[in-house]
Design a protein around this motif. Structure first.
Motif, PDB file in Angstrom:
ATOM      1  N   ASP A  90       0.804  -1.219   0.000  1.00  0.00           N
ATOM      2  CA  ASP A  90       0.000   0.000   0.000  1.00  0.00           C
ATOM      3  C   ASP A  90       0.839   1.273   0.000  1.00  0.00           C
ATOM      4  O   ASP A  90       0.290   2.368  -0.168  1.00  0.00           O
ATOM      5  N   PRO A  99       3.300   2.613  -2.105  1.00  0.00           N
ATOM      6  CA  PRO A  99       3.410   3.474  -3.295  1.00  0.00           C
ATOM      7  C   PRO A  99       2.181   4.355  -3.518  1.00  0.00           C
ATOM      8  O   PRO A  99       2.311   5.556  -3.801  1.00  0.00           O
ATOM      9  N   ALA A 100       0.968   3.789  -3.390  1.00  0.00           N
ATOM     10  CA  ALA A 100      -0.243   4.588  -3.579  1.00  0.00           C
ATOM     11  C   ALA A 100      -0.361   5.668  -2.510  1.00  0.00           C
ATOM     12  O   ALA A 100      -0.780   6.803  -2.796  1.00  0.00           O
ATOM     13  N   GLU A 131       2.021   8.480  -3.421  1.00  0.00           N
ATOM     14  CA  GLU A 131       1.512   9.289  -4.530  1.00  0.00           C
ATOM     15  C   GLU A 131       0.400  10.221  -4.055  1.00  0.00           C
ATOM     16  O   GLU A 131       0.329  11.382  -4.475  1.00  0.00           O
ATOM     17  N   GLN A 132      -0.446   9.742  -3.165  1.00  0.00           N
ATOM     18  CA  GLN A 132      -1.494  10.593  -2.594  1.00  0.00           C
ATOM     19  C   GLN A 132      -0.887  11.735  -1.785  1.00  0.00           C
ATOM     20  O   GLN A 132      -1.328  12.882  -1.868  1.00  0.00           O
TER      21      GLN A 132
END
Length: 551
Positions: free
Chosen positions: A509, A511-512, A515-516
């Motif tokens: 979880d 990387p996402a 990015e957020q």
């Protein structure tokens, strides 16, 4: 023109090019606040003097110009001491203005009275108290000159409140000007002569004054002479870590093989670094009192030369000036090609991630950051075992990408990140912090929101003071005392301040989440739920306990 002391002070700051100041307000320097209002100098209002001091220090580290701090007398001044200590040990230019009681009340232990010359004397380069309003320009010009000369560092000026509010007709004092330093022929010859006699040289880079230009010149010099370049503790941004002549950092958690190379070198070219106990593993790799390699020591402060080491020779010159001169010379590689190649190979092997236990793995977090962050991203950190992962596995690109305290101060990373975001609003700023480290200064989240500092904080939450626990388990296995932590819900806390955040409990979880966070337009906290078994990059809790008995 007659002005009150606060306006005289603010006008002097404007003459010295001060872009912003950091403060926690106090009634002892109301006239200075009034002067800043008239001069139009932004005042970054912080929540604690320690955080404000660290923001000012980070500004000085980034720009090479003194970070400016205002704190009130007594508790305000003593709270700020932590940031001044960072500035001193990190050789960072800084000028701190401290409110003081009225002159007529001195030596009666008046409300919040402190003798600042005695209190700050061992901690800063120079401390003084301004008793005459018309001498403010003189003192301030000297303070900026002292803060930036030789080995840069912090300066403290105490300002009695009645002096500061008094009116005087005092002419402004322009900043002190100096010619840029240059290496002489004799100094160049001394370095070249030492290299001609060497078979196993090691360049060690550190200290102040480095820039993007000096980093490029350092790389050019290393290439032309085929030299291995190491950096001292938390100076990894001084050379692109992807460069084939970069061989790692000498500091806490260093590559043992790099430490061996320092001990085996027959020439150490120390450029800007003080080559202290951290770089030498407590003076065990190099012993100032025993035999060792030839040390050619280049340092801006002549008083540092010969203070610990016996240099042969010592060269009083800012290290980048020496590097600039060396980079202009024709290449002359010596018989140490294999020595350099092996050192680089050892660095590559050392920075290959070693897997740690748990669903979230710090080595993979740092590897992702190193592979995906933009070239100009700024990473900050304080102190703790989490930082060992950052130092070992992140490839720093160059000057201005690393803000970290060589003094090992906890709580530094977040205030430094706020300062970096204010100075470079278009660049990604990522703070790495442990759960204990972040809690020391997380109240500055309010400062970040108020002043528009857009930072990402990655909190390594393992529920303990990890570094101390590691040493505790090695020395007193299984006897836990004073190292466990009860932690808040960090994303919820960020939202309470006006930021945002998310918990990451599984590596997939991250990387996402990152990015957020990078897309957010407000401070964002990523809380990593770590396995308490993972203490450091090469040591688990069970391994620490197994070592036992005074490790």
């Amino acid at each position: 023109m007659a002005r009150h002391g606060g306006r005289i002070l603010a006008d002097q700051l404007a003459l010295h090019g001060v872009k912003r100041v950091f403060s926690v307000p106090g009634e002892s320097f109301l006239a200075a606040l009034d002067g800043l209002y008239d001069a139009g100098i932004p005042n970054i209002v912080c929540r604690h003097e320690g955080g404000a001091a660290m923001m000012a220090e980070a500004y000085g580290k980034m720009t090479g110009q003194p970070g400016v701090l205002f704190v009130t007398r007594g508790p305000g001044a003593t709270n700020a001491a932590s940031g001044l200590h960072v500035a001193r040990q990190d050789s960072t230019p800084m000028v701190a203005f401290v409110g003081q009681i009225a002159r007529g009340h001195r030596d009666r232990e008046a409300f919040q009275e402190v003798d600042y010359r005695r209190f700050f004397g061992p901690l800063v380069k120079w401390v003084a108290e301004v008793d005459q309003t018309d001498r403010l320009p003189e003192y301030i010009a000297r303070a900026f000159a002292v803060a930036t000369s030789g080995r840069p560092g912090p300066v403290v000026l105490a300002l009695p409140e009645d002096m500061l509010s008094a009116v005087a007709d005092a002419p402004d004092a322009p900043p002190v000007s100096a010619l840029p330093p240059e290496a002489s022929e004799a100094q160049l010859h001394a370095v070249l002569e030492a290299l001609d006699r060497a078979e196993r040289p090691l360049v060690v880079v550190g200290g102040p004054h480095w820039s993007a230009r000096s980093a490029a010149e350092l790389a050019g010099f290393a290439e032309a002479f085929d030299l291995p370049v190491a950096v001292s503790f938390r100076r990894q941004g001084y050379m692109d870590n992807r460069h084939g002549h970069y061989v790692g950092d000498l500091g806490v958690g260093m590559n043992p093989k790099l430490g061996q190379r320092l001990a085996q070198a027959d020439l150490v070219l120390a450029l800007g670094t003080r080559l202290g106990d951290t770089a030498t593993n407590g003076y065990t790799l190099l012993d100032p009192a025993g035999p060792g390699p030839r040390i050619v020591h280049v340092h801006a402060d002549a008083d540092e030369l010969g203070r610990v080491w016996r240099p042969d020779p010592g060269i009083a010159l800012p290290a980048p000036a020496m590097v600039a001169a060396l980079a202009r010379l024709p290449g002359r590689p010596g018989p140490w090609g294999e020595w350099r190649t092996q050192a680089r190979a050892e660095y590559e092997a050392w920075t290959t991630p070693r897997e740690t236990p748990g669903a979230v793995k710090m080595e993979q977090v740092i590897a992702w950051l190193s592979a995906h962050l933009p070239e100009d991203a700024i990473l900050t950190n304080g102190a703790g075992n989490y930082a060992a992962f950052l130092h070992r596995y992140f490839r720093y690109r160059g000057p201005g990408t690393q803000l970290a305290p060589t003094s090992g101060s906890m709580g530094y990373g977040f205030p430094a990140a706020v300062s970096a975001s204010l100075e470079h609003p278009g660049r990604p700023v990522i703070c790495l912090a442990g759960d204990g480290c972040f809690q020391m200064t997380l109240n500055e989240m309010s400062t970040a929101v108020q002043h528009g500092a857009n930072v990402v904080v990655i909190v390594a939450n393992n529920g303990r003071y990890g570094t101390i626990r590691m040493h505790q388990e090695k020395t007193y296995p299984g006897r836990v005392s004073g190292t466990d932590l009860a932690n808040p819900d960090y994303p919820a806390l960020a939202r309470a301040y006006g930021g945002d955040g998310i918990v990451v409990a599984d590596q997939a979880d991250f990387p996402a989440a990152m990015e957020q966070a990078l897309a957010a337009e407000r401070p964002f906290v990523i809380e990593l739920r770590l396995d308490g078994e993972a203490l450091a990059t090469g040591l688990t809790l069970s391994e620490a306990r197994a070592m036992g008995g005074g490790g």
